[in-house]
Scaffold this active site. Structure first.
Site, mmCIF file in Angstrom:
data_model
loop_
_atom_site.group_PDB
_atom_site.id
_atom_site.type_symbol
_atom_site.label_atom_id
_atom_site.label_comp_id
_atom_site.label_asym_id
_atom_site.label_seq_id
_atom_site.Cartn_x
_atom_site.Cartn_y
_atom_site.Cartn_z
ATOM 1 N N LYS A 43 0.816 -1.219 0.000
ATOM 2 C CA LYS A 43 0.000 0.000 0.000
ATOM 3 C C LYS A 43 0.849 1.269 0.000
ATOM 4 O O LYS A 43 0.375 2.345 0.366
ATOM 5 C CB LYS A 43 -0.957 0.004 1.188
ATOM 6 C CG LYS A 43 -1.970 -1.143 1.135
ATOM 7 C CD LYS A 43 -2.986 -1.062 2.254
ATOM 8 C CE LYS A 43 -3.989 -2.208 2.149
ATOM 9 N NZ LYS A 43 -5.014 -2.143 3.222
ATOM 10 N N GLU A 98 -1.569 -8.742 21.160
ATOM 11 C CA GLU A 98 -1.627 -9.841 22.126
ATOM 12 C C GLU A 98 -1.782 -11.177 21.394
ATOM 13 O O GLU A 98 -1.988 -11.224 20.184
ATOM 14 C CB GLU A 98 -2.783 -9.642 23.105
ATOM 15 C CG GLU A 98 -4.152 -9.571 22.474
ATOM 16 C CD GLU A 98 -5.242 -9.358 23.502
ATOM 17 O OE1 GLU A 98 -5.024 -9.662 24.691
ATOM 18 O OE2 GLU A 98 -6.333 -8.902 23.111
ATOM 19 N N GLU A 209 1.695 -8.698 39.274
ATOM 20 C CA GLU A 209 0.653 -9.709 39.367
ATOM 21 C C GLU A 209 1.307 -11.075 39.552
ATOM 22 O O GLU A 209 2.535 -11.211 39.490
ATOM 23 C CB GLU A 209 -0.233 -9.704 38.123
ATOM 24 C CG GLU A 209 0.505 -10.029 36.847
ATOM 25 C CD GLU A 209 -0.344 -9.859 35.590
ATOM 26 O OE1 GLU A 209 -1.422 -9.242 35.684
ATOM 27 O OE2 GLU A 209 0.080 -10.329 34.527
ATOM 28 N N HIS A 247 -3.590 -12.628 31.895
ATOM 29 C CA HIS A 247 -2.402 -12.626 31.062
ATOM 30 C C HIS A 247 -1.787 -14.021 30.948
ATOM 31 O O HIS A 247 -1.909 -14.844 31.846
ATOM 32 C CB HIS A 247 -1.356 -11.672 31.637
ATOM 33 C CG HIS A 247 -1.739 -10.238 31.523
ATOM 34 N ND1 HIS A 247 -1.279 -9.279 32.381
ATOM 35 C CD2 HIS A 247 -2.552 -9.594 30.646
ATOM 36 C CE1 HIS A 247 -1.781 -8.107 32.050
ATOM 37 N NE2 HIS A 247 -2.548 -8.272 31.003
#
Length: 300
Positions: A43, A98, A209, A247
């Protein structure tokens, strides 16, 4: 001025013609981020979000002078997109994508050894230097210019904690989300080093975490090296062993990586840890008052 990025940082958006990339490019532009180009194979020559589109990162970098890129490429192609940016010798690459397979990130990690590029992410919200530049998907409206640096494994907890600080009149130099995947480019200690040297940052909030041992390693580094006070919060106190919580990296295996272990490691070196999400702001404020920094960090 904050860490890694500033008002003059030129940014390329990899995968700019995609729906999510277009939306977030426009948001970044509204925040004053200097988006100077984008990439989408096949593009080249098109205009998207008011900037030129190129076939490759190398072409975009040569034409625009940009040394930073942000990746919104789908997971199947994201690892190759990271390595393309590294090959183009970008200084900073922020990967929002992700669900990149772990084996693909192992390949990326090996490819990056000895290279100059710093990677933030993947599976992260990005990085913001408040009122100067915002690279990624971080909502800038919840931030207030100030002197507390934020680093986190969780995007949503970054937003909640920052909102609490802002409501209480405690501004931020910026925030960086390191991402929740097991293999990533930038970790807690990397960011703590940057905040430690940043003249505008007076204190740091670290949000961790369950899973892995990054928080325990950070606690040790803070105790031995950090010149600025740090407050923390650890998510996942109620997480059952062996079950991934959100996660990919948030999983307790072999009894290791529990919230209790991380909290104990932090508190053992004098780092105050908020008991609940709702207590994060108050924990930071208490720390600032104890260290005589509240008046410096509080603005009406």
């Amino acid at each position: 001025m904050g860490i890694l990025i500033h008002r003059g940082t030129k940014v390329i958006v990899q995968g700019i013609t995609g729906k999510a990339a277009r939306f977030h490019t426009e948001q970044m532009q509204k925040d004053g981020t200097r988006i100077v180009g984008g990439t989408a194979p096949g593009k080249a020559g098109e205009i998207c979000c008011g900037v030129p589109v190129f076939n490759t990162v190398s072409d975009a970098a040569k034409a625009t002078g940009a040394r930073t890129s942000v990746i919104f490429v789908p997971a199947a192609f994201a690892a190759d997109a990271i390595m393309e940016a590294v090959e183009a010798e970008m200084d900073l690459v922020v990967c929002i994508t992700e669900h990149i397979p772990v084996e693909e990130m192992v390949r990326v990690h090996r490819y990056m050894e000895g290279k100059k590029t710093r990677l933030i992410g993947p599976n992260c919200p990005g990085i913001i230097c408040v009122d100067e530049s915002n690279i990624g998907i971080i909502p800038s409206q919840i931030f207030k210019k100030g002197h507390v640096g934020v680093v986190s494994r969780s995007g949503t907890l970054t937003y909640e904690a920052t909102f609490q600080l802002t409501k209480a009149g405690i501004g931020q130099t910026g925030a960086l989300g390191i991402g929740g995947d097991p293999i990533k480019g930038t970790d807690f200690i990397d960011v703590l080093k940057l905040y430690n040297e940043d003249e505008d940052t007076e204190a740091v909030l670290m949000i961790g975490e369950i899973g892995g041992n990054a928080e325990e390693q950070a606690a040790k580094w803070i105790h031995e090296n950090m010149r600025k006070p740090v407050a923390a919060f650890i998510a996942g106190r109620q997480a059952p062993p062996g079950k991934r919580m959100g996660h990919a990296g948030a999983i307790i295996t072999g009894g290791k990586g529990t919230a209790a272990e991380k909290i104990a490691a932090l508190e053992a070196v004098g780092i105050p840890v908020a008991n609940t999400v709702a207590d994060i702001g108050d924990t930071v404020i208490k720390l600032l008052k104890e260290k005589g920094l509240y008046e410096i960090c509080h603005t009406c």
